[in-house]
Design an enzyme around this catalytic site. Structure first.
Site, mmCIF file in Angstrom:
data_model
loop_
_atom_site.group_PDB
_atom_site.id
_atom_site.type_symbol
_atom_site.label_atom_id
_atom_site.label_comp_id
_atom_site.label_asym_id
_atom_site.label_seq_id
_atom_site.Cartn_x
_atom_site.Cartn_y
_atom_site.Cartn_z
ATOM 1 N N GLY A 30 0.824 -1.207 0.000
ATOM 2 C CA GLY A 30 0.000 0.000 0.000
ATOM 3 C C GLY A 30 0.848 1.242 0.000
ATOM 4 N N ASN A 31 0.228 2.389 0.174
ATOM 5 C CA ASN A 31 0.985 3.634 0.261
ATOM 6 C C ASN A 31 0.336 4.580 1.260
ATOM 7 O OD1 ASN A 31 -0.962 5.415 -1.251
ATOM 8 N ND2 ASN A 31 -0.475 3.992 -2.915
#
Ligand code: C5P
Length: 235
Positions: free
Chosen positions: A29-30
């Site tokens: 993810g980020n």
């Protein structure tokens, strides 16, 4: 709102980050919070547009749907691509604020990846995701339909030798969109915060039309930044 600078126009906004599954319990993810994208959707709705928000993973709740604001949730870049492809067909403006993962795990493990007794570390091979923004610009050129105004976003940290504005100028040309919104990011800068600092860059042909040569600089709340971007897109 049925009046305002974007009345009668359809705006598609992407927000938040994508999540790329590795196995049933893990993902890549980020740090995107979704705040800037949601602010853009609300500003476009306030400007009278019919807004479709395509939201990935966010720290905040998606806005409540209204008669002129619909919300669609996605998780992966591939899902985002499919959603944008459909929504962009009838859109006048595309605001591509989502933080799309550039890479996804090449192989999804159907069962949870386990530690092995020999102490070996697994190797994760990554694969490129589609560049949704660039693809949408390209498809518009081929099919002679699609959003009149496509706005890309660039989060750049820059470094000692590269000016983020220079990088953004190159990215704008490479992606082929009308406007590019640059924000300088860092670990404690922009991500998850309520304030931001942006530069709105216009492609050469757009600059000529607007009669301006300077990038517009806005420092303030994400809502203020969103208002400036929406106003520029409406122009
Ligand atoms: O190339 P870069 O990721 O910096 O470009 C950022 C812009 O491109 C953003 O508008 C983002 O939403 C879009 N993007 C995309 N598909 C990707 C990566 C980025 O549409 N795979």
């Amino acid at each position: 709102a049925t009046s305002g600078p974007l009345a009668g126009h359809t705006v598609v906004v992407t927000a938040g980050g994508t999540r790329e599954p590795l196995d049933p319990v893990r993902y890549l993810g980020n740090r995107s919070s979704g705040k800037q994208g949601v602010a853009l959707a609300l500003e476009a709705a306030a400007a009278g547009a019919q807004v479709h928000l395509i939201a990935g993973v966010m720290d905040i709740q998606a806005p409540v749907e209204q008669s002129n604001l619909s919300v669609e949730r996605i998780e992966t870049a591939d899902q985002l691509q499919a959603a944008v492809l459909t929504a962009a067909e009838d859109a006048d403006v595309l605001l591509m604020a989502a933080a799309v993962a550039d890479f996804k795990p090449a192989d999804y493990a159907a069962a949870k990846i386990k530690k092995t007794d020999d102490g070996a570390s697994p190797v994760i091979t990554l694969q490129r995701n589609p560049d949704i923004l660039a693809d949408t610009v390209q498809r518009r050129a081929q099919q002679h339909r699609g959003p009149k105004v496509i706005v890309g976003f660039a989060a750049e940290t820059g470094d000692a030798s590269t000016d983020p504005l220079e990088l953004a100028q190159q990215k704008l040309a490479r992606k082929g969109c009308e406007l590019l919104v640059l924000n300088k990011v860092g670990e404690n800068l922009v991500f998850g915060q309520d304030t931001t600092e942006i530069y709105i860059l216009a492609a050469d042909h757009v600059q000529q039309k607007l009669g301006e040569t300077q990038a517009e600089h806005v420092a303030g709340s994400k809502q203020e930044a969103a208002a400036a971007v929406v106003a520029r897109a409406a122009q």
